[in-house]
Scaffold this motif. Structure first.
Motif, PDB file in Angstrom:
ATOM      1  N   ILE A 221      46.572 -39.229   7.573  1.00 42.73           N
ATOM      2  CA  ILE A 221      46.806 -38.499   8.821  1.00 42.73           C
ATOM      3  C   ILE A 221      45.465 -38.068   9.400  1.00 42.73           C
ATOM      4  O   ILE A 221      44.450 -38.002   8.706  1.00 42.73           O
ATOM      5  CB  ILE A 221      47.702 -37.259   8.609  1.00 42.73           C
ATOM      6  N   ASN A 222      45.481 -37.812  10.702  1.00 41.73           N
ATOM      7  CA  ASN A 222      44.289 -37.319  11.413  1.00 41.73           C
ATOM      8  C   ASN A 222      43.081 -38.230  11.192  1.00 41.73           C
ATOM      9  O   ASN A 222      41.997 -37.782  10.825  1.00 41.73           O
ATOM     10  CB  ASN A 222      43.980 -35.877  10.985  1.00 41.73           C
ATOM     11  N   ASN A 223      43.312 -39.526  11.437  1.00 42.78           N
ATOM     12  CA  ASN A 223      42.223 -40.500  11.333  1.00 42.78           C
ATOM     13  C   ASN A 223      42.101 -41.315  12.618  1.00 42.78           C
ATOM     14  O   ASN A 223      41.786 -42.503  12.597  1.00 42.78           O
ATOM     15  CB  ASN A 223      42.428 -41.428  10.123  1.00 42.78           C
ATOM     16  N   GLU A 224      42.352 -40.639  13.757  1.00 41.34           N
ATOM     17  CA  GLU A 224      42.199 -41.292  15.059  1.00 41.34           C
ATOM     18  C   GLU A 224      41.297 -40.430  15.946  1.00 41.34           C
ATOM     19  O   GLU A 224      41.731 -39.779  16.892  1.00 41.34           O
ATOM     20  CB  GLU A 224      43.566 -41.491  15.722  1.00 41.34           C
ATOM     21  N   PRO A 225      39.997 -40.392  15.618  1.00 43.38           N
ATOM     22  CA  PRO A 225      39.073 -39.540  16.376  1.00 43.38           C
ATOM     23  C   PRO A 225      38.920 -39.987  17.824  1.00 43.38           C
ATOM     24  O   PRO A 225      38.876 -41.182  18.112  1.00 43.38           O
ATOM     25  CB  PRO A 225      37.756 -39.689  15.604  1.00 43.38           C
ATOM     26  N   ASN A 226      38.844 -39.003  18.727  1.00 39.81           N
ATOM     27  CA  ASN A 226      38.624 -39.325  20.143  1.00 39.81           C
ATOM     28  C   ASN A 226      37.433 -38.563  20.720  1.00 39.81           C
ATOM     29  O   ASN A 226      37.250 -38.523  21.938  1.00 39.81           O
ATOM     30  CB  ASN A 226      39.889 -39.039  20.958  1.00 39.81           C
ATOM     31  N   GLY A 227      36.648 -37.931  19.837  1.00 43.27           N
ATOM     32  CA  GLY A 227      35.463 -37.211  20.299  1.00 43.27           C
ATOM     33  C   GLY A 227      35.659 -35.724  20.463  1.00 43.27           C
ATOM     34  O   GLY A 227      34.694 -34.963  20.412  1.00 43.27           O
ATOM     35  N   VAL A 228      36.913 -35.302  20.659  1.00 45.01           N
ATOM     36  CA  VAL A 228      37.163 -33.872  20.863  1.00 45.01           C
ATOM     37  C   VAL A 228      38.236 -33.314  19.919  1.00 45.01           C
ATOM     38  O   VAL A 228      38.586 -32.137  20.012  1.00 45.01           O
ATOM     39  CB  VAL A 228      37.562 -33.564  22.330  1.00 45.01           C
ATOM     40  N   ASN A 229      38.753 -34.147  19.009  1.00 45.39           N
ATOM     41  CA  ASN A 229      39.809 -33.645  18.117  1.00 45.39           C
ATOM     42  C   ASN A 229      39.347 -33.460  16.674  1.00 45.39           C
ATOM     43  O   ASN A 229      40.157 -33.162  15.799  1.00 45.39           O
ATOM     44  CB  ASN A 229      41.039 -34.570  18.169  1.00 45.39           C
ATOM     45  N   ILE A 230      38.061 -33.588  16.420  1.00 44.48           N
ATOM     46  CA  ILE A 230      37.529 -33.371  15.073  1.00 44.48           C
ATOM     47  C   ILE A 230      37.786 -31.926  14.646  1.00 44.48           C
ATOM     48  O   ILE A 230      37.522 -30.985  15.407  1.00 44.48           O
ATOM     49  CB  ILE A 230      36.024 -33.720  15.024  1.00 44.48           C
ATOM     50  N   ASN A 231      38.356 -31.740  13.457  1.00 46.05           N
ATOM     51  CA  ASN A 231      38.670 -30.424  12.870  1.00 46.05           C
ATOM     52  C   ASN A 231      39.733 -29.626  13.628  1.00 46.05           C
ATOM     53  O   ASN A 231      40.015 -28.481  13.270  1.00 46.05           O
ATOM     54  CB  ASN A 231      37.408 -29.536  12.774  1.00 46.05           C
ATOM     55  N   THR A 232      40.328 -30.204  14.674  1.00 45.41           N
ATOM     56  CA  THR A 232      41.300 -29.457  15.475  1.00 45.41           C
ATOM     57  C   THR A 232      42.666 -29.484  14.798  1.00 45.41           C
ATOM     58  O   THR A 232      43.339 -30.513  14.769  1.00 45.41           O
ATOM     59  CB  THR A 232      41.417 -30.047  16.900  1.00 45.41           C
ATOM     60  N   ASN A 233      43.054 -28.347  14.222  1.00 45.07           N
ATOM     61  CA  ASN A 233      44.339 -28.236  13.503  1.00 45.07           C
ATOM     62  C   ASN A 233      44.509 -29.347  12.461  1.00 45.07           C
ATOM     63  O   ASN A 233      45.590 -29.939  12.322  1.00 45.07           O
ATOM     64  CB  ASN A 233      45.519 -28.251  14.493  1.00 45.07           C
ATOM     65  N   CYS A 234      43.449 -29.626  11.742  1.00 43.03           N
ATOM     66  CA  CYS A 234      43.508 -30.683  10.727  1.00 43.03           C
ATOM     67  C   CYS A 234      42.358 -30.514   9.744  1.00 43.03           C
ATOM     68  O   CYS A 234      41.466 -29.693   9.942  1.00 43.03           O
ATOM     69  CB  CYS A 234      43.445 -32.073  11.383  1.00 43.03           C
ATOM     70  N   GLY A 235      42.383 -31.294   8.671  1.00 42.18           N
ATOM     71  CA  GLY A 235      41.293 -31.298   7.708  1.00 42.18           C
ATOM     72  C   GLY A 235      41.314 -30.101   6.770  1.00 42.18           C
ATOM     73  O   GLY A 235      42.290 -29.344   6.696  1.00 42.18           O
ATOM     74  N   SER A 236      40.211 -29.925   6.065  1.00 44.89           N
ATOM     75  CA  SER A 236      40.152 -28.916   5.001  1.00 44.89           C
ATOM     76  C   SER A 236      40.245 -27.488   5.509  1.00 44.89           C
ATOM     77  O   SER A 236      40.575 -26.581   4.747  1.00 44.89           O
ATOM     78  CB  SER A 236      38.855 -29.090   4.188  1.00 44.89           C
ATOM     79  N   THR A 237      39.972 -27.265   6.798  1.00 42.63           N
ATOM     80  CA  THR A 237      40.067 -25.903   7.341  1.00 42.63           C
ATOM     81  C   THR A 237      41.471 -25.586   7.851  1.00 42.63           C
ATOM     82  O   THR A 237      41.753 -24.451   8.242  1.00 42.63           O
ATOM     83  CB  THR A 237      39.047 -25.688   8.480  1.00 42.63           C
ATOM     84  N   HIS A 238      42.342 -26.581   7.868  1.00 37.15           N
ATOM     85  CA  HIS A 238      43.753 -26.378   8.251  1.00 37.15           C
ATOM     86  C   HIS A 238      44.617 -27.096   7.220  1.00 37.15           C
ATOM     87  O   HIS A 238      45.376 -28.015   7.537  1.00 37.15           O
ATOM     88  CB  HIS A 238      44.016 -26.907   9.662  1.00 37.15           C
ATOM     89  N   ILE A 239      44.502 -26.646   5.991  1.00 34.31           N
ATOM     90  CA  ILE A 239      45.110 -27.345   4.852  1.00 34.31           C
ATOM     91  C   ILE A 239      46.635 -27.349   4.926  1.00 34.31           C
ATOM     92  O   ILE A 239      47.301 -28.198   4.302  1.00 34.31           O
ATOM     93  CB  ILE A 239      44.608 -26.720   3.525  1.00 34.31           C
ATOM     94  N   GLU A 240      47.212 -26.439   5.712  1.00 30.83           N
ATOM     95  CA  GLU A 240      48.677 -26.371   5.821  1.00 30.83           C
ATOM     96  C   GLU A 240      49.269 -27.678   6.359  1.00 30.83           C
ATOM     97  O   GLU A 240      50.418 -28.030   6.053  1.00 30.83           O
ATOM     98  CB  GLU A 240      49.101 -25.186   6.696  1.00 30.83           C
ATOM     99  N   VAL A 241      48.489 -28.416   7.143  1.00 28.46           N
ATOM    100  CA  VAL A 241      48.968 -29.701   7.691  1.00 28.46           C
ATOM    101  C   VAL A 241      49.175 -30.708   6.563  1.00 28.46           C
ATOM    102  O   VAL A 241      50.206 -31.381   6.484  1.00 28.46           O
ATOM    103  CB  VAL A 241      47.960 -30.247   8.731  1.00 28.46           C
ATOM    104  N   LEU A 242      48.202 -30.809   5.675  1.00 27.71           N
ATOM    105  CA  LEU A 242      48.334 -31.733   4.542  1.00 27.71           C
ATOM    106  C   LEU A 242      49.400 -31.250   3.562  1.00 27.71           C
ATOM    107  O   LEU A 242      50.126 -32.068   2.981  1.00 27.71           O
ATOM    108  CB  LEU A 242      46.986 -31.888   3.832  1.00 27.71           C
ATOM    109  N   GLN A 243      49.508 -29.953   3.366  1.00 23.29           N
ATOM    110  CA  GLN A 243      50.554 -29.418   2.477  1.00 23.29           C
ATOM    111  C   GLN A 243      51.931 -29.896   2.917  1.00 23.29           C
ATOM    112  O   GLN A 243      52.728 -30.387   2.104  1.00 23.29           O
ATOM    113  CB  GLN A 243      50.524 -27.885   2.486  1.00 23.29           C
ATOM    114  N   ALA A 244      52.211 -29.768   4.206  1.00 22.58           N
ATOM    115  CA  ALA A 244      53.509 -30.193   4.740  1.00 22.58           C
ATOM    116  C   ALA A 244      53.691 -31.702   4.601  1.00 22.58           C
ATOM    117  O   ALA A 244      54.785 -32.184   4.260  1.00 22.58           O
ATOM    118  CB  ALA A 244      53.628 -29.779   6.210  1.00 22.58           C
TER     119      ALA A 244
END
Length: 447
Positions: A202-225
């Motif tokens: 998940i979250n492997n479609e970068p567009n230049g402005v979505n890096i770290n946005t509600n995803c990745g290690s700083t929003h771990i709840e996304v991966l938990q779900a």
């Protein structure tokens, strides 16, 4: 810390704090500095931020104008730049990233020829050049002008290096990866696929402005779900430049850097591969980690906050594993920096070799509740040295005893004192943190 370069490079909002002119000058100086006795070879990597392209071209322009050859890895991870620099005889490396920061920030991290953070004295010279405190460096002319080289091959060699580290196939393992729309998007899935995992990304479609946005290690709840929804065996989340990794077990529970160090440290110790039975942590590691280590006879060192200090301790003492609660984990046999993808491979090794789930392996660490509050103060040193504050800290430590701890420290970047308490319950944490914060207020130390 210098005027521009902090513990994690020159970082700030793109074209506000860190400008394209700054990047050009960094390139100009380093191209000249490393090219005084030979033609300098400097490798550049970048993350997926919109501004990374601008800074890549500015750095390359500065380097080539000073006579250096700039090798472009394109979108890649910070640890891959470190790996390429130290294994392929480059003078230095430059990584364009602001790690876990929002997309509008960016940064330039300089890496020396050994793959470590650039020496402070070199960063100070760059700063002096940027501020015009030293003379202009000469422009290269004629055949001495540098060139840029497409060096995607360097990134591919790093991918091969990661794959070669695995001790066994990941066949039949269902693994989730959250790439934070950042650097790992171009690497992580390829590695896990090559090792035979059933890889869910998940979250492997970068567009230049979505890096770290509600995803990745700083929003771990996304991966938990995601792990729970897909009934995966394990999940790994990276940050923007993939030097951090936070894991999620088969039940959707978070396994942070402290618990990763415990799982990997215990496994290495059982294998006879943990030097002096010791891991290196920072002062922010959880008390629960230390209590779990004590039970199995695993020793630990504590350093100041920052993976730089962790690695320095490891280097001085020959330790092989260290890291931070935030997921910067260093396996010094294989890397010189935190490496998120490498960390996930080492966790996979422990799971497969011990034939146990990550949840079972990590459950031996009972994390103590922790509360941290920031106090904005007029002067950090005056506030910390205040007699009433010191007395309150000592009294709190005494009352907590071995069942908790208090840590009060300065922020490295803001006029802030951080007050942190760990204890057996959230209520105890709040009671003692608020008690110390109140003393700062009563003494008139707050802003």
């Amino acid at each position: 810390m210098g005027k521009y370069f902090g513990t994690d490079g020159f970082r700030g909002e793109a074209n506000v704090v860190l400008t394209v002119e700054h990047a050009f000058k960094v390139g100009r100086y380093l191209g000249w500095y490393f090219g005084q006795e030979h033609k300098a070879r400097i490798v550049i990597g970048k993350d997926t931020r919109r501004s990374s392209y601008m800074f890549e071209y500015a750095l390359a322009a500065g380097l080539t104008a000073s006579g250096a050859d700039a090798y472009l890895l394109h979108v890649t991870t910070t640890p891959s730049v470190s790996y390429v620099v130290r294994t392929e005889d480059f003078d230095c490396g430059l990584m364009i990233s602001a790690s876990h920061n929002p997309y509008y920030d960016n940064g330039i991290k300089a890496i020396n020829s050994a793959g470590h953070k650039m020496e402070a004295e070199v960063e100070e010279k760059i700063e002096a050049y940027i501020d015009g405190k030293i003379g202009e460096v000469p422009l290269a002319t004629k055949e001495n002008i540098g060139r840029t080289v497409d060096y995607a091959a360097g990134r591919n060699r790093y991918i091969g290096h990661l794959i070669a580290l695995a001790t066994r196939s990941f066949k039949d393992m269902k693994v989730g990866l959250d790439c934070a729309n950042g650097s790992s998007s171009s690497i992580a899935k390829s590695v896990f696929d090559a090792l035979g995992a059933k890889t869910y990304v998940i979250n492997n479609e970068p567009n230049g402005v979505n890096i770290n946005t509600n995803c990745g290690s700083t929003h771990i709840e996304v991966l938990q779900a995601f792990v729970k929804e897909k009934k995966l065996d394990v999940g790994f989340a990276y940050d923007g430049d993939a030097d951090r990794c936070i894991a999620v077990d088969e039940n959707g529970n978070v396994v942070d850097g402290d618990r990763i160090m415990y799982v990997c440290g215990k496994y290495l110790m059982e294998q006879g591969r943990l030097a002096d039975h010791t891991i290196v942590t920072t002062i922010m590691s959880n008390l629960g980690l230390y209590k779990a280590c004590d039970k199995i006879g695993m020793k630990y060192e504590q350093t100041a906050v920052g993976d730089k200090y962790v690695y320095e301790n490891m280097l001085q003492n020959g330790y092989v594993l260290g890291g931070e609660q935030s997921g910067h984990i260093i396996f010094s046999k294989h890397a010189r920096t935190g490496d998120g993808i490498l960390t996930s491979l080492m966790v996979m090794e422990a799971i497969l070799e011990k034939k146990q789930s990550l949840g079972t392996l990590a459950d031996e660490v009972k994390i103590f509740p922790q509360l941290l509050k920031n106090v904005r103060v007029k002067d950090k040193r005056t506030a910390l040295d205040n007699e009433a504050v010191q007395k309150a800290i000592e009294q709190t430590a005494e009352e907590l005893g071995s069942d908790g701890r208090i840590l009060v420290r300065e922020s490295g970047t803001e006029p802030v004192i951080r007050v942190m308490v760990e204890a057996a319950s959230d209520e105890i944490c709040e009671k003692y943190v608020d008690g110390v914060v109140k003393i700062f207020e009563q003494e008139g130390l707050c802003e």
